[in-house]
Scaffold this active site. Structure first.
Site, short mmCIF file in Angstrom:
data_model
loop_
_atom_site.label_atom_id
_atom_site.label_comp_id
_atom_site.label_asym_id
_atom_site.label_seq_id
_atom_site.Cartn_x
_atom_site.Cartn_y
_atom_site.Cartn_z
N PHE A 38 0.86 -1.19 0.00
CA PHE A 38 0.00 0.00 0.00
C PHE A 38 0.89 1.24 0.00
O PHE A 38 1.72 1.41 0.89
CB PHE A 38 -0.91 0.03 1.23
CG PHE A 38 -1.85 1.20 1.22
CD1 PHE A 38 -3.07 1.14 0.54
CD2 PHE A 38 -1.51 2.40 1.85
CE1 PHE A 38 -3.93 2.24 0.51
CE2 PHE A 38 -2.37 3.50 1.82
CZ PHE A 38 -3.58 3.41 1.15
N ASP A 63 9.44 2.62 1.26
CA ASP A 63 8.32 3.37 1.82
C ASP A 63 8.32 3.14 3.33
O ASP A 63 8.00 2.05 3.80
CB ASP A 63 7.02 2.86 1.18
CG ASP A 63 5.79 3.62 1.68
OD1 ASP A 63 5.88 4.26 2.76
OD2 ASP A 63 4.74 3.56 1.01
N LYS A 103 3.64 10.11 8.15
CA LYS A 103 2.73 10.04 9.30
C LYS A 103 3.13 10.82 10.57
O LYS A 103 2.53 11.83 10.87
CB LYS A 103 2.44 8.59 9.62
CG LYS A 103 1.50 7.95 8.58
CD LYS A 103 1.23 6.53 8.93
CE LYS A 103 0.38 5.81 7.91
NZ LYS A 103 -1.03 6.20 7.90
C1 LIG Z 1 3.16 2.54 3.86
C2 LIG Z 1 2.25 3.67 3.47
N1 LIG Z 1 2.52 4.38 2.37
C3 LIG Z 1 1.75 5.41 1.99
C4 LIG Z 1 0.63 5.77 2.71
C5 LIG Z 1 -0.22 6.93 2.27
O1 LIG Z 1 -0.10 7.97 3.18
P1 LIG Z 1 -1.17 9.16 3.21
O2 LIG Z 1 -2.45 8.57 3.69
O3 LIG Z 1 -0.58 10.16 4.16
O4 LIG Z 1 -1.27 9.69 1.83
C6 LIG Z 1 0.30 5.05 3.84
C7 LIG Z 1 -0.92 5.36 4.61
O5 LIG Z 1 -1.45 4.59 5.36
C8 LIG Z 1 1.13 3.97 4.24
O6 LIG Z 1 0.85 3.24 5.33
#
Ligand SMILES: Cc1ncc(COP(=O)(O)O)c(C=O)c1O
Length: 417
Positions: free
Chosen positions: A141, A226, A255
């Site tokens: 994700f 990520d 986050k």
């Molecule tokens: C691993 C990861 N990447 C990207 C995102 C996307 O982040 P955002 O919701 O701040 O756009 C999330 C959100 O949960 C995430 O857990």
């Protein structure tokens, strides 16, 4: 305003994107939140990994107050005092050289993908065909915007919005042979969550990550990690990749970075940064003085808390393992530091446990259907862990006894037929 009137208005006025729990939060302090009825909840989710310092941290409050009284926004047409200083903190703890600031996780990931494509072009500007394919992982994700969606390995998020960004292939999670099969000279980047979050708290295997590093190095492709959910102290190190001894070319974070204000960042090497020039990428809001001033304080406090995260994470994990040994519903306990998941044997059981905990004043959530996700603030103490374990123990017993009762009922009715 009452919960009922808020629900009523939202149903009329908002896009129906969320299926919210029926709780109206009004205030928070430390590890606790209070709803409109004055009921207290122990927060073991931290706004999905955002409130790593808990709620209303006095240093964050004071910084917000001070900075809001001086300057909130300037745009990126001008300088302000904090971006370089924040970049210095982030590059020091990550071992990378440069930063770009944005507003969210998905924006950070989008920027990382753009950087990878641009870097591949610069590298191949001598007449060769640029590398352009991106390898991402099944079950991953990376966010909700188009590039992030295109690299998200879960069809339920991608399919309603097809066609997406071309050139993305998915590799089986932690499958080194599959990675080897998909990789060739046309790949510009491999993108990996060091620990899959939404995918059910699944750490990447060291051999897989090391192979990804080796393959990308062999062709000049980039390894992008990520760490939006697992980075910035969450696993008991500054970054989760620091458990693996692998240095990526790009890392994305977001986050917890500005303790609840929207702020994300791309961190990369000086070499990759040569692929970006003024005008190629940017943002109106990203890296504003308010968010950056808060983030500098967050990082300072985070570094102090890392040994505590490590220690409490170990203790929490050991107790989750104890529950696994006790309850047949529990399949596996996974994760690192204070990013932990407990996989149950059915989605229904996981849903029931989350709801029961909520009724008992504890907030966690369920991810990837069957996994209980724990992302508590870094300031939790042993007594909070004991409380959660005690309530989990009761909830798991209730759910299994309800199931045993149902099964017994089914078999008696069957034998009566
Ligand atoms: C691993 C990861 N990447 C990207 C995102 C996307 O982040 P955002 O919701 O701040 O756009 C999330 C959100 O949960 C995430 O857990």
């Amino acid at each position: 305003m009452s919960l009922a009137s808020v629900i009523h208005s939202e149903q009329k006025l908002l896009l129906p994107t969320y299926d919210r729990h029926k709780i109206l939060f009004e205030r928070g302090r430390g590890v606790y939140l209070w709803d409109a009825r004055g009921r207290r909840y122990l927060d073991f989710l931290s706004g999905i990994g955002v409130n790593a310092l808990g709620h209303r941290h006095p240093v964050i409050q004071a910084t917000l107050k001070r900075q809001a009284g001086r300057l909130i926004h300037t745009s990126n047409l001008f300088f302000h005092e904090y971006q370089a200083e924040l970049a210095a903190q982030l590059t020091r703890i990550s071992g990378l050289d440069r930063a770009f600031f944005c507003n969210s996780g998905t924006e950070a990931w989008e920027g990382a993908l753009k950087l990878a494509r641009s870097y591949a072009r610069v590298q191949n500007s001598n007449g060769h065909k640029p590398k352009w394919r991106i390898l991402a992982l099944d079950n991953s994700f990376h966010g909700r915007t188009f590039g992030s969606l295109a690299t998200t390995g879960q069809r339920k998020y991608r399919d309603p919005f097809a066609p997406l960004l071309p050139g993305v292939s998915f590799v089986k999670f932690n499958d080194a042979e599959d990675l080897q099969r998909h990789f060739d000279g046309s790949v510009c980047a491999i993108g990996v969550e060091t620990i899959q979050g939404e995918g059910g708290i699944r750490p990447i295997r060291p051999e897989f990550l090391q192979l990804a590093r080796k393959l990308t190095k062999s062709t000049g492709a980039l390894l992008i990690l990520d760490e939006i959910q697992c980075g910035l102290g969450r696993t008991g190190r500054n970054f989760a990749y620091q458990h693996y001894g692998v240095r990526p070319d790009i890392v994305t974070v977001a986050k917890p970075l500005a303790a609840g204000l929207p702020l994300g960042a791309i961190l990369t090497t000086s070499r990759v940064a040569t692929a970006i020039h003024p005008g190629m990428h940017g943002t109106t809001f990203g890296g504003g003085p308010l968010a950056c001033a808060v983030a500098m304080q967050f990082l300072r406090l985070m570094e102090e808390l890392i040994p505590h995260v490590d220690e409490t994470g170990e203790c929490f994990r050991a107790q989750l393992e104890w529950l696994k040994a006790k309850h047949y519903l529990v399949r596996e306990v996974r994760g690192m530091g204070l990013m932990l998941g407990m996989e149950l044997d059915s989605a229904d059981a996981a849903k029931r446990v989350v709801n029961q905990l909520m009724e008992r004043g504890i907030l966690i959530n369920r991810t990837n259907e069957t996994v209980l996700r724990f992302l508590p603030p870094y300031i939790i103490e042993k007594k909070h862990i004991d409380q959660v374990i005690g309530e989990l123990d009761k909830a798991l017993s209730t759910v299994s006894s309800v199931r045993t009762g149902r099964e017994a009922h089914k078999s008696t009715t069957r034998s009566q037929r």
